[in-house]
Design a protein around this motif. Structure first.
Motif, PDB file in Angstrom:
ATOM      1  N   LEU A   4      -4.066  -6.175  -4.644  1.00 61.86           N
ATOM      2  CA  LEU A   4      -2.837  -6.008  -5.402  1.00 61.86           C
ATOM      3  C   LEU A   4      -2.711  -4.356  -5.528  1.00 61.86           C
ATOM      4  O   LEU A   4      -1.509  -3.774  -5.518  1.00 61.86           O
ATOM      5  N   MET A  43      -3.478  -2.392  -2.815  1.00 61.52           N
ATOM      6  CA  MET A  43      -3.106  -1.912  -1.840  1.00 61.52           C
ATOM      7  C   MET A  43      -1.342  -2.058  -1.736  1.00 61.52           C
ATOM      8  O   MET A  43      -0.656  -1.248  -1.476  1.00 61.52           O
ATOM      9  N   ALA A  44      -0.919  -3.375  -2.273  1.00 65.04           N
ATOM     10  CA  ALA A  44       0.545  -3.426  -2.272  1.00 65.04           C
ATOM     11  C   ALA A  44       0.989  -2.374  -3.313  1.00 65.04           C
ATOM     12  O   ALA A  44       2.089  -2.138  -3.171  1.00 65.04           O
ATOM     13  N   MET A  45       0.545  -2.192  -4.318  1.00 65.48           N
ATOM     14  CA  MET A  45       1.079  -1.131  -5.307  1.00 65.48           C
ATOM     15  C   MET A  45       1.127   0.181  -4.493  1.00 65.48           C
ATOM     16  O   MET A  45       2.286   0.719  -4.741  1.00 65.48           O
ATOM     17  N   VAL A  73       1.672   0.712  -1.538  1.00 67.03           N
ATOM     18  CA  VAL A  73       3.023   0.687  -0.530  1.00 67.03           C
ATOM     19  C   VAL A  73       4.165   0.729  -1.270  1.00 67.03           C
ATOM     20  O   VAL A  73       5.127   1.697  -0.746  1.00 67.03           O
TER      21      VAL A  73
END
Lengths: 104, 104, 104, 104
Positions: free
Chosen positions: B28, B30-32, B34
């Protein structure tokens, strides 16, 4: 969480420090991604499992980084003319359409 | 903004799509970052002045990216055991100590 | 710059510190974006003009952050099976097609 | 890899597209972190093991993102007055001092 009230506090905080000239959406976006990466740094060498079992000190640190990113998001929205709550509802609707639930 | 309610909606949303195995704080985060960078992308070639005078379409786009980052922050806090509102108040207090107001 | 030789040095460096278990492409990508954001941090409150007239100390700092990002890129390529020089030439070709020169 | 030659090609490329006004170190740093996050995106939902066993298409995609970040680093160094090879050697020396090898 009262977003408008937090945004007012952040505006006052910046004004009291004469930071207004620096508070462009461009600069705030840069500061936000720097904080986002500090949050990533907490997890960079952790396994998936370790990231799910944080100790107290790491959880406190994580809370600080979450707060840092969030406070910049509030300022970007404030200075960029975005209504966060409306944007969140709109995005949740877009996501629901983009990713249909899995049938079982 | 009701944070706990949003977190419940995000948990249900993920469960209905069988995304739980992917929802580690590490992933999460990492996704944030991005999404945080997609927000930065809006401003990368804009001048400071242009970033302060966004047109309607860009403001809508900015709202989507702010929402994306915020929704991941809420999920990181939820899965990482962080109370966002307490963390925000704590961070505001730390910032007030770290950066004294400018006297005039 | 001899990329293969640098990659060997970085592999040896990691081995001597028993870092191999941490050196997955996923983790290296996270470490790389953290360093990328530290580079952004140098410029976050600077004007465009200030960013074009760095003093000696800032230039030294910038060099360190550039090196940090580059060293992680070399490790990601090494562990991910990417030939950097071929990838760069291929990308330059793609960019030339995507962005035709402006006629005067 | 011939860094000076690549930097000249990138300068020419930008000049032919009249991009010079946008090429401040501040803007290039923003563009660089955006590309860094696109590289992170490749790995965000992958396990550690999956990130170590990329298929051909993903390896090609990874090469593109590595190239994108690297090309911006070269431009930041060029416009910011940094000698990359000297900076890399200096950083490697700093890292060797900061992290002593593990004795066995």
């Amino acid at each position: 969480m009262n977003i408008a009230e937090l945004q007012t506090r952040l505006r006052d905080f910046a004004a009291q420090r004469q930071w207004e000239p620096y508070q462009t959406p461009k600069n705030l976006a840069m500061a936000m991604v720097v904080e986002a990466a500090e949050l990533v740094e907490i997890f960079q060498w952790k396994t998936a499992e370790e990231s799910q079992a944080l100790d107290e000190a790491t959880r406190t640190h994580l809370g600080e980084e979450i707060a840092d990113v969030l406070l910049y998001l509030l300022q970007i929205a404030d200075h960029g003319g975005v209504d966060i709550e409306a944007a969140v509802e709109r995005k949740l609707g877009m996501n629901a359409q983009k990713y249909p639930p899995v049938s079982r």
